[in-house]
Scaffold this active site. Structure first.
Site, PDB file in Angstrom:
ATOM      1  N   LYS A   1      10.509  -2.123   4.565  1.00 37.08           N
ATOM      2  CA  LYS A   1      10.641  -3.155   3.546  1.00 37.08           C
ATOM      3  C   LYS A   1      12.100  -3.316   3.122  1.00 37.08           C
ATOM      4  O   LYS A   1      12.815  -2.328   2.970  1.00 37.08           O
ATOM      5  CB  LYS A   1       9.766  -2.791   2.347  1.00 37.08           C
ATOM      6  CG  LYS A   1       9.640  -3.853   1.276  1.00 37.08           C
ATOM      7  CD  LYS A   1       8.642  -3.400   0.207  1.00 37.08           C
ATOM      8  CE  LYS A   1       8.476  -4.448  -0.884  1.00 37.08           C
ATOM      9  NZ  LYS A   1       7.471  -4.018  -1.888  1.00 37.08           N
TER      10      LYS A   1
ATOM     11  N   SER B   1       4.655  -7.632  -3.066  1.00 37.06           N
ATOM     12  CA  SER B   1       5.996  -7.892  -2.574  1.00 37.06           C
ATOM     13  C   SER B   1       6.242  -7.352  -1.168  1.00 37.06           C
ATOM     14  O   SER B   1       7.314  -7.583  -0.595  1.00 37.06           O
ATOM     15  CB  SER B   1       7.027  -7.284  -3.537  1.00 37.06           C
ATOM     16  OG  SER B   1       6.867  -5.881  -3.631  1.00 37.06           O
TER      17      SER B   1
ATOM     18  N   SER C   1       1.532  -4.450  -4.690  1.00 39.38           N
ATOM     19  CA  SER C   1       2.469  -4.922  -3.674  1.00 39.38           C
ATOM     20  C   SER C   1       2.278  -4.319  -2.294  1.00 39.38           C
ATOM     21  O   SER C   1       2.819  -4.842  -1.321  1.00 39.38           O
ATOM     22  CB  SER C   1       3.910  -4.674  -4.134  1.00 39.38           C
ATOM     23  OG  SER C   1       4.255  -5.564  -5.163  1.00 39.38           O
TER      24      SER C   1
END
Length: 490
Positions: free
Chosen positions: A78, A153, A177
């Site tokens: 990420k 996210s 997320s």
């Protein structure tokens, strides 16, 4: 099946058997990204040259007789994790040129385990959305429907996994997320118990990478199979060597049970503050039927379940108290004014967000005491049950909505509009008390979109929901590659 869609476990076995090399796996993954990611936009920061070098090193290490858990396996990270030599922006335009000097502790653990990092995956601005778009890298699309979000996210990571851009990824979770993108994209994710996995180096730029834990927030694994989640968790788990790791070693308990028939599970699909779509309700029921079919003891209600309204309100307050600490002064003062004007009888989640954002330290301490009471309630529940099955969000993936005013966004639940932010109540159920939760695919909606559910387990007994996920994968199936990707991206 192409190598790129196989599990990390299968790739590791093939590498050990000499059926394929890491260079071949890496080249195939890169070719797949270069072919398909133009439409998906999952890989926002490619690192192909270093990936190919790492793959060559992995093959050389294996030739010398080395064998590490992820040796030679292509993965993604990420964007919000620091990686030396690559930008870490959190989608903040002013930080587009920020490049950290050292890896986050979890990136270091991936590399130490032999993983080949293909690059970094897209995120929303400040990781603050259930979508994944920002001014620097643009919008990430859902591989099942390019007009919809992959979630946020960790949406870039979930989309990458669904498309075969690496076998594993690492994400983070404070408001679903990890779990929401897995649910929207048809993959697996695990929200770890709070404090189980060190997060140093997962910090908004240009803040220093200090060994501190942010309230509510965790980092965790994402994969295409339940067993791969466990494989990656074993690499990630453990205290920061700069703090708790000085004195403590990790000793995760084994799963409570190995057979489905031994599990006692509470299944819920209704929340008093928001409706559940028929598609998500059907997925929860499918999992419940599989549990019953496998001999598990299943119940649909229990007086031991902590009050859902109080839990949602408390989570909302603690979340906004956390997030508002980073708001500009002007925005904070505006919220303070709005909060002061609330009617004392207003107990809506909107009011909870405003009040939580301007908590005093005294307010936060009082809320934390209430959280401890909820944790005790969960301990009592898990003395009777092994896991709780429930939704992750009320709907499958929704269409892109880039309205900058989050308060104006709405989510359509079977034709009725609800405040978009209210859907966080399901994510908060596990987040507020710090419980582990495993997101699993549980079928598809009538429109063909993936639908997932979460399996919430006892704190620090992460192997229990993970094992239940493995057993359910055997019963109801798991990851399916999006059949529409080829048509949409070519």
């Amino acid at each position: 099946m192409e190598w790129s869609l196989r599990s990390a476990e299968a790739l590791a076995a093939a590498l050990r058997a000499g059926e394929v090399t890491s260079v071949e796996l890496t080249d195939e993954a890169i070719a797949r990204i270069e072919r398909d990611d133009k439409a998906i936009n999952a890989i926002c920061v490619p690192d192909f040259d270093r990936a190919r070098a790492a793959a060559r090193s992995a093959d050389e290490a294996r030739a010398r007789g080395e064998d590490r858990p992820l040796l030679g396996i292509p993965v993604t990270v990420k964007e919000s994790y620091n990686m030396a030599g690559l930008p870490t922006t959190w989608g903040i335009p002013q930080q587009r040129n920020y490049v950290p000097a050292e890896d986050a502790v979890q990136v270091s653990r991936l590399k130490a385990a032999g993983a080949v990092v293909l690059g970094k995956t897209n995120v929303p601005f400040m990781l603050g959305d259930l979508q994944s778009f920002n001014e620097i890298y643009g919008t990430t699309n859902n591989p099942w429907d390019l007009g919809r979000t992959p979630g946020g996210s960790s949406g870039g990571s979930a989309a990458a996994l669904a498309c075969g851009f690496g076998a594993l990824s690492i994400g983070s979770d404070i408001g679903g997320s990890l779990r929401t993108p897995a649910h929207f994209c048809g993959v697996y994710a695990h929200k770890t118990s709070y404090g189980l996995v060190a997060s140093r180096g997962h910090v908004p730029p240009p803040a220093p990478a200090l060994p501190s834990e942010r309230d509510l927030a965790v980092v965790g694994p994402m994969a295409r199979t339940a067993r791969d989640l466990t494989l990656l968790l074993d690499v990630m788990a453990g205290p920061d060597p700069l703090t708790l790791g000085v004195a403590y070693d990790l000793a995760l308990p084994s799963a409570r049970h190995e057979r489905l028939s031994d599990f006692h599970v509470l299944v819920i699909d209704d929340h008093p503050l928001i409706a559940t779509s028929s598609a998500v309700r059907a997925a929860v029921n499918r999992v419940a039927d599989a549990l019953v079919g496998g001999g598990a003891r299943v119940e649909r209600q229990s007086t031991l379940l902590p009050d859902l309204i109080e839990a949602a309100t408390l989570y909302t307050q603690l979340l906004l108290a956390n997030l508002a600490a980073m708001y500009p002064v002007e925005r904070y003062e505006q919220i303070r004014t709005h909060a002061a004007g609330l009617n004392a009888d207003d107990q809506s989640l909107h009011a909870a967000r405003l009040r939580g954002a301007v908590f005093s330290h005294r307010d936060w301490i009082e809320a934390n005491i209430r959280r401890e009471r909820h944790r005790q309630g969960w301990r009592q529940l898990f003395a009777e049950f092994d896991a709780v099955v429930c939704p992750i969000t009320p709907t499958p993936a929704f269409p892109h909505d880039h309205n900058p005013d989050l308060g104006e966004r709405r989510i359509d639940i079977d034709g009725v509009a609800y405040p978009g932010a209210d859907q966080l109540v399901w994510a908060g159920l596990a987040t507020m008390p710090g419980l582990p939760s495993t997101a699993i695919p549980a079928g598809r909606s009538p429109e063909g979109l993936p639908v997932g559910v979460q399996l919430i387990g006892p704190m620090f007994e992460d192997r229990t929901p993970l094992r239940l996920a493995e057993l359910l994968e055997q019963e109801i199936g798991g990851f399916e590659a999006p059949t529409s990707v080829a048509e949409q991206v070519r």
